[in-house]
Scaffold this motif. Structure first.
Motif, mmCIF file in Angstrom:
data_model
loop_
_atom_site.group_PDB
_atom_site.id
_atom_site.type_symbol
_atom_site.label_atom_id
_atom_site.label_comp_id
_atom_site.label_asym_id
_atom_site.label_seq_id
_atom_site.Cartn_x
_atom_site.Cartn_y
_atom_site.Cartn_z
ATOM 1 N N LEU A 4 0.830 -1.208 0.000
ATOM 2 C CA LEU A 4 0.000 0.000 0.000
ATOM 3 C C LEU A 4 0.859 1.249 0.000
ATOM 4 C CD1 LEU A 4 -2.908 -0.887 2.465
ATOM 5 C CD2 LEU A 4 -3.086 -0.437 0.017
ATOM 6 N N ASP A 7 1.672 2.138 -3.372
ATOM 7 C CA ASP A 7 0.521 2.186 -4.288
ATOM 8 C C ASP A 7 0.477 0.976 -5.216
ATOM 9 O OD1 ASP A 7 -0.408 4.516 -3.184
ATOM 10 O OD2 ASP A 7 0.533 5.818 -4.675
ATOM 11 N N PHE A 9 -1.510 -1.626 -5.661
ATOM 12 C CA PHE A 9 -2.820 -2.084 -5.203
ATOM 13 C C PHE A 9 -3.114 -3.523 -5.615
ATOM 14 C CE2 PHE A 9 -3.400 2.615 -5.641
ATOM 15 C CZ PHE A 9 -3.406 2.871 -4.282
ATOM 16 N N GLN A 10 -2.684 -3.926 -6.784
ATOM 17 C CA GLN A 10 -2.955 -5.289 -7.229
ATOM 18 C C GLN A 10 -2.290 -6.296 -6.295
ATOM 19 O OE1 GLN A 10 -2.017 -6.002 -11.330
ATOM 20 N NE2 GLN A 10 -2.361 -8.201 -11.207
ATOM 21 N N SER A 12 -1.267 -5.741 -3.209
ATOM 22 C CA SER A 12 -1.873 -5.611 -1.892
ATOM 23 C C SER A 12 -3.218 -6.335 -1.845
ATOM 24 C CB SER A 12 -2.057 -4.133 -1.558
ATOM 25 O OG SER A 12 -2.612 -3.977 -0.273
ATOM 26 N N ARG A 13 -4.001 -6.187 -2.899
ATOM 27 C CA ARG A 13 -5.318 -6.830 -2.934
ATOM 28 C C ARG A 13 -5.198 -8.346 -2.820
ATOM 29 N NH1 ARG A 13 -7.228 -7.767 -7.768
ATOM 30 N NH2 ARG A 13 -6.487 -5.746 -8.584
ATOM 31 N N GLN A 32 -8.453 -2.402 4.975
ATOM 32 C CA GLN A 32 -7.419 -2.150 3.974
ATOM 33 C C GLN A 32 -7.873 -2.603 2.584
ATOM 34 O OE1 GLN A 32 -3.846 -3.964 5.457
ATOM 35 N NE2 GLN A 32 -3.387 -2.273 6.849
ATOM 36 N N VAL A 36 -8.291 -0.460 -0.799
ATOM 37 C CA VAL A 36 -7.738 -0.821 -2.112
ATOM 38 C C VAL A 36 -8.831 -0.758 -3.176
ATOM 39 C CG1 VAL A 36 -6.782 -2.711 -3.487
ATOM 40 C CG2 VAL A 36 -5.835 -2.195 -1.220
ATOM 41 N N LYS A 39 -9.519 2.874 -3.997
ATOM 42 C CA LYS A 39 -8.491 3.490 -4.839
ATOM 43 C C LYS A 39 -8.574 2.982 -6.279
ATOM 44 C CE LYS A 39 -5.758 6.007 -3.599
ATOM 45 N NZ LYS A 39 -5.793 7.489 -3.491
ATOM 46 N N GLU A 40 -9.064 1.750 -6.449
ATOM 47 C CA GLU A 40 -9.218 1.186 -7.792
ATOM 48 C C GLU A 40 -10.568 1.559 -8.414
ATOM 49 O OE1 GLU A 40 -6.512 -2.856 -7.596
ATOM 50 O OE2 GLU A 40 -8.595 -2.992 -6.896
#
Length: 313
Positions: A4, A7, A9-10, A12-13, A32, A36, A39-40
């Motif tokens: 995170l 950034d 995100f993929q 982190s997801r 969290q 994500v 933000k997406e």
């Protein structure tokens, strides 16, 4: 958290989804992952996760805050405010809810309501630096600069070594033409942050405008230019100082570049005309004044155009 912070995100997801498979009630992972999704721009999935958090025992207030952000992001600010207001009525001591309400109100241009919410928080925590800053920003966006100036002053008294309230106050004082009050604040900023480009630029322009200590003004302007080489107003300050020091060739180089890059800004044409006038190139000066007249000049620009035209004869 590491993903995170970058950034990513993929990545982190993937970690968070796996975490929730192993432990569906993990609050931090749910929050969290909702962040994500937010933000997406996967707002429905974000809202679903945040909503689940509000149904936990006990409810997680972060879910309410997340849902409010989703509603605002999907152009439903009134729904966001309504959700937060209902929670405030249930938990009147939860100041984080009032802060969130105030933030969304300000961003929705409901300035008076947002400022009132922040002031309500301040009643219970009168030395809260962050809330003073939020109130000042609300007044700034409302274009009530004298009130904003007062709150930045109070914030600076609470945290004397913090640059932001001093700098913002100085800039606001500049804007309301209280430049002699702004000048010592820029000096204060430069004592705290000697490389602050905004303070370097604005203070050097003040010195040049006053005709005081042009050598120091030039030093500061050159330093600002090295920090923000692509900022046209920083270049304008440097060129203006060259004009004040009667160095028209240096000024001409700067303003030729600025008028080429920003042909619709009348001020730069006026400055170039002044540089030509100083170097005795009157025809070029007249042409630059004509360019300024065609560039939608402000009232201040018009005064400078008229003054220089009179000197050109």
């Amino acid at each position: 958290q590491a993903f995170l912070a970058q950034d990513k995100f993929q990545e982190s997801r993937a970690v968070l989804e796996e975490t929730l498979k192993m432990n569906p009630n993990n609050r931090d992972a749910a929050y969290q992952l909702g962040y994500v999704y937010f933000k997406e721009k996967r707002y429905k999935e974000a809202e679903g996760l945040f909503s689940q958090m509000t149904k936990l025992t006990p409810p997680d207030i972060r879910g309410v805050l997340g849902m409010a952000e989703v509603y605002e992001a999907t152009n439903l600010p009134d729904k966001a405010l309504g959700l937060l207001q209902a929670e405030i009525e249930k938990y009147p001591k939860a100041q984080i809810l009032r802060l969130a309400w105030g933030n969304i109100a300000i961003r929705s241009k409901k300035f008076d309501e947002g400022i009132t919410a922040f002031k309500k928080v301040l009643e219970g925590d009168p030395r809260n630096f962050d809330v003073h800053m939020r109130i000042a920003e609300g007044y700034r966006q409302k274009k009530a600069l004298p009130e904003a100036i007062d709150y930045w002053k109070k914030a600076a008294e609470l945290m004397p070594t913090h640059v932001s309230p001093v700098l913002f106050r100085a800039m606001a004082l500049d804007e309301v033409n209280r430049k002699t009050e702004a000048a010592p604040l820029y000096e204060q900023v430069l004592k705290l942050e000697p490389d602050n480009a905004i303070a370097l630029n604005n203070y050097s322009f003040y010195l040049a405008d006053q005709g005081a200590n042009l050598d120091l003004a030039l030093t500061y302007a050159q330093k600002a230019k090295s920090k923000q080489p692509d900022d046209p107003m920083v270049a304008d300050t440097l060129g203006y100082i060259y004009l004040k020091k009667n160095l028209p060739q240096n000024a001409t180089t700067i303003f030729q570049d600025l008028t080429g890059k920003h042909p619709k800004i009348a001020l730069f044409h006026v400055r170039l005309a002044t540089a030509y006038f100083q170097s005795g190139q009157k025809e070029k000066a007249r042409k630059s004044l004509d360019d300024a007249r065609r560039s939608n000049p402000t009232d201040s620009d018009k005064e400078m155009i008229s003054s220089l035209a009179g000197r050109l004869g």
